[in-house]
Structures are given as C-alpha cells and as structure tokens.
Design a protein around this motif. Structure first.
Motif, mmCIF file in Angstrom:
data_model
loop_
_atom_site.group_PDB
_atom_site.id
_atom_site.type_symbol
_atom_site.label_atom_id
_atom_site.label_comp_id
_atom_site.label_asym_id
_atom_site.label_seq_id
_atom_site.Cartn_x
_atom_site.Cartn_y
_atom_site.Cartn_z
ATOM 1 N N LEU A 62 3.487 2.428 -7.077
ATOM 2 C CA LEU A 62 2.154 2.653 -6.527
ATOM 3 C C LEU A 62 1.863 4.146 -6.470
ATOM 4 N N ALA A 63 0.629 4.498 -6.817
ATOM 5 C CA ALA A 63 0.168 5.877 -6.621
ATOM 6 C C ALA A 63 -0.300 6.037 -5.179
ATOM 7 N N ALA B 109 7.841 0.564 -6.226
ATOM 8 C CA ALA B 109 8.331 1.873 -5.776
ATOM 9 C C ALA B 109 7.207 2.646 -5.109
ATOM 10 N N ASP B 110 7.580 3.457 -4.092
ATOM 11 C CA ASP B 110 6.666 4.336 -3.362
ATOM 12 C C ASP B 110 5.734 3.584 -2.428
ATOM 13 N N THR B 111 6.021 2.288 -2.153
ATOM 14 C CA THR B 111 5.225 1.536 -1.181
ATOM 15 C C THR B 111 5.520 2.039 0.216
ATOM 16 N N THR B 112 4.454 2.228 1.010
ATOM 17 C CA THR B 112 4.587 2.658 2.401
ATOM 18 C C THR B 112 4.776 1.473 3.334
ATOM 19 N N ALA B 113 4.016 0.392 3.105
ATOM 20 C CA ALA B 113 4.030 -0.759 4.001
ATOM 21 C C ALA B 113 3.401 -1.944 3.292
ATOM 22 N N VAL B 114 3.566 -3.121 3.889
ATOM 23 C CA VAL B 114 2.845 -4.322 3.466
ATOM 24 C C VAL B 114 1.891 -4.702 4.583
ATOM 25 N N ILE B 115 0.636 -4.925 4.208
ATOM 26 C CA ILE B 115 -0.380 -5.346 5.172
ATOM 27 C C ILE B 115 -0.662 -6.826 4.941
ATOM 28 N N VAL C 87 0.843 -1.195 0.000
ATOM 29 C CA VAL C 87 0.000 0.000 0.000
ATOM 30 C C VAL C 87 0.875 1.240 0.000
ATOM 31 N N ALA C 88 0.305 2.369 -0.534
ATOM 32 C CA ALA C 88 0.997 3.651 -0.549
ATOM 33 C C ALA C 88 0.117 4.687 0.130
ATOM 34 N N GLY C 89 0.705 5.391 1.126
ATOM 35 C CA GLY C 89 -0.040 6.441 1.806
ATOM 36 C C GLY C 89 -1.043 5.879 2.800
#
Length: 437
Positions: free
Chosen positions: A115-116, A131-137, A91-93
C-alpha cells in the motif's frame, strides 16, 4: 479314573478351593484380606503404568481419543503471515484514504501489492496483509465518499491485524506428551502443519462372558436369564477409550474352562475382561485358570459392595515381540457388581495403559441418609442435581435399573453417610464426555 488320576484331581481341587477362599470378614478363619477400595484403584493405576508403552504414527483422523506420545511442537509460525482479523479495509497512513481501484485482497490469494501512504484496499478475513499497512478498518466502522474512504471512529495502529507468530513461533511447545487428542487438538495440530501424530494407541480389550445360564435373545425362562453384560460391556469399554477386539461367551463346563485358559494364555489383547466365575462356586474357573496360567494376582477381592469378588491379575508375556504388560480383570457376574468392577479396577487400569491422567476427584453432598456396609465401601447409583447427589432405589448387585438412570455412583464409606455429607462421585463415561475426559 485310576487312583493316581483321582489323587491328582483331588489335589487340584484342594488348590483351587484354597485360591478362592474369599470370606472378607475380619478374623474369619482361613480368610485373606480383601483390598480396600482406594487401594484397589491405586493398584490398578500402577499396574497400567508398568512396562514399555506401545506407540504408533497415525493420520490426524485416526488419532482422536488417543494420547500424544511425543510433544506437539509448532512446525511453523501461527499465523505464518500477517492476516486480517476482519472483513473491511487495509489502510496505510492517516485518512481519509484513496480507494485502490480493482478487486480487493482475498484469503488464499497471492501476495498483494504494498500500500502507498494514504491508500486503502478492500480485504477479507484471513487474507494476507499488504506490506506497509497501518491498520484494518472494519466495514461497519467506515464509509465511502466517491473514491475516498472515511473512518467513523479513531483508527489505532495495528488494529484487527493478526500478526505473524501471534499464537506461536516455529518450534514452540504447543502441548506436552501425554495430552489427550481431542477435536480441538486435531485442529491445532493441523494448523501447526501436522499430517500425522505419534500417539499411544487405545488399549486392546477382549471380553469373555462366562456362564451356561445366559440367553442371547428372548425372555428369561426355566432358570435361564438374559445376558445383560455382552451388550453393555463393549460399548462401556469403548467409552473408556479401549479398542474392543472381541466379545465371546464361554460355558461353565470343562470345555469352557479349557477355552478360558486358552484365551488367557493366547490372547493378544492388552487386557482380558471376564465376567462371572471369580467367586468360590463349583463352576467358578477364573482362579484355577489364572493359577495354571502362572498369572500374578495383584488384587484378589475388594472391600466394596456390590462387586466384592472382583480381581486384577498380571498375565504372562503374550504375543512374542511385544513389550507391553498384559492384564486380566475379573468382574463379578451380577450386572451392577460388574459395573462396580469396571469403575474400581478397569477404568483406572485403562487410563494408565493409554497414558491418560486419572480423573480428578470431586465430592457432592448427598441428599438423605445412605445406609452403609459394616466394613466395606458401597457404590450407589445417584442422580446429580445442582446441589446434591440423590441416591436411586434400585442398587442391588443384580440390578441395572438404578445405574441406567444415574449420572454416577457415589462412594459411600463403611457405616454409611448422613444427609449433607460430601461423597466422592464416580462419573459414568457417557455423562462426563466419554473418551474426551
């Protein structure tokens, strides 16, 4: 035989008898002092460290049980790119997130599209992070509602992402030279980019079983006994990390003595192991043969029971062009005495020849009193419980019944040990993990 021939024969016999005078009692006339048990083991370890070690470069599959001759350095970052530690969603953001249509990101796939902000995409364990991934859930920590993904618990930046170089960076020292190549080391080397390793090969060992009284099959009869050493020594030495090149039986007659001399002077093994013939009997040829071969006796008798007439010798140069020093260990012919020689001289020598560390020493309290020898160390087969070392009954020099049921041998000092006294334990190689220790 001419008088001159007779004189030469008598002179040779006198020299041989002088070499094999083995009365270990303090003050005995004509005696030489046998090495103490600790000194003998230390001498064997030092002997194995002498000379220039052999090295070779082998595929990973052939390096198991050998020792690294060079440091193992990372050839790449590990991991070499950011990867997902879990099956779930990249996920991003902040959420909720819009699920990207189409398939997810799989391990081994091409670089994924970035990811946007506010976007989520399915991802598999080990897959490259967009690229631009915030985290993995994790899948179990989220739910979908239409095209939206919702987190069921707080999301922390960077969670469940294995960042590039997390384990190591290219050029990092992973393991020093001298490390034993275990299955885990093979996995690490492969992960770090290696196809081959430079190692110290297993020491080559040739076994020579001496004696005319030995049967290779059937039951003992008419003064003949079964050869218990040939079936035992090869597998034992293999467990100690050696490459056994041959096991041969030689007689006690003059032809056997000549064959023994040829083997001692011509073997290309790093270590020749003989059984029997190390005492001072009329057909004990080991000492005269070593004398004729110009060998240097490093240990000539050890103050240990069983196994007192064991020996360690440094041999000549062997095969031309080889730098490694060659050795001979002479084991007594009685089976448990031979085991004593394996643990006293052969194991520390082989570990040093292979570049392996000597085993850590440890003690265990003994259960019950253990009789001792007046001035020699005793090695006694024991079973190990959670609390004690339990001595086994069958511990005579010719007996294998005790050691066959044992976990190790207890080192009993002169004059014996009392109930509860801490005794050093020598592990048996199949009990303690064999060549991976």
């Amino acid at each position: 035989m001419t008088p001159t021939d007779a004189d030469h024969a008598l002179r040779a016999l006198d020299e041989a008898l002088a070499l094999v005078s083995r009365d270990p009692r303090p003050g005995a006339a004509g005696a030489h002092r046998a090495a103490s048990w600790p000194d003998a083991r230390e001498t064997a370890a030092r002997a194995g460290s002498a000379g220039l070690p052999r090295t070779h470069r082998v595929p990973l599959a052939d390096a198991l049980g050998e020792v690294l001759a060079q440091p193992l350095e990372a050839l790449t970052d590990l991991p070499s790119f950011d990867t997902s530690a879990m099956d779930g969603w990249a996920v991003a953001g902040p959420g909720p997130w819009t699920v990207r249509p189409g398939g997810g990101v799989l391990a081994g796939s091409d670089r994924p599209e970035p990811l946007a902000d506010g976007e989520a995409v399915r991802i598999a364990t080990g897959a490259r992070i967009p690229a631009d991934t915030t985290a993995v859930i994790r899948s179990e920590h989220s739910h979908e509602s239409g095209t939206q993904l919702h987190a069921d618990r707080a999301v922390l930046t960077g969670q469940d992402i294995r960042a590039r170089g997390q384990e190591c960076r290219s050029g990092d020292l992973l393991l020093p030279a001298g490390s034993l190549v275990t299955p885990a080391v093979l996995g690490l080397a492969a992960a770090a980019g290696y196809d081959e390793l430079t190692t110290r090969p297993r020491p080559r060992v040739e076994i020579l079983v001496l004696g005319d009284e030995l049967l290779t099959e059937g039951r003992p009869h008419e003064g003949l006994i079964r050869d218990a050493l040939s079936p035992m020594l090869g597998p034992w030495l293999t467990r100690l990390g050696a490459e056994v090149t041959a096991t041969r039986r030689l007689g006690d007659d003059p032809a056997g003595a000549k064959a023994l001399l040829d083997a001692v002077t011509g073997s290309d093994a790093d270590l020749v192991v003989t059984t029997g013939g190390t005492a001072s009997g009329p057909v004990d040829h080991v000492h005269p043969v070593l004398h004729e071969a110009g060998a240097e006796l490093l240990v000539d008798g050890v103050a240990v029971r069983p196994g007192h007439p064991m020996l360690l010798a440094r041999l000549g140069g062997g095969t031309p062009g080889r730098d490694a020093v060659r050795h001979l260990v002479g084991l007594p012919g009685n089976p448990l005495a031979a085991v004593s020689g394996l643990l006293t001289l052969t194991e520390p020598l082989l570990r040093a020849l292979a570049g392996r560390r000597q085993r850590p020493r440890y003690t265990v309290p003994v259960q019950g009193d253990v009789p001792g020898h007046p001035y020699d160390t005793r090695l006694v087969p024991v079973l190990l419980t959670d609390e004690h070392a339990v001595p086994l009954r069958y511990n005579g020099p010719a007996m294998l019944r005790g050691v066959a049921a044992a976990d190790g041998l207890a080192v009993v000092p002169p004059h014996g040990a009392r109930n509860g006294q801490d005794l050093e334990i020598l592990d048996l190689p199949w009990v303690s993990g064999g060549c991976f220790t």
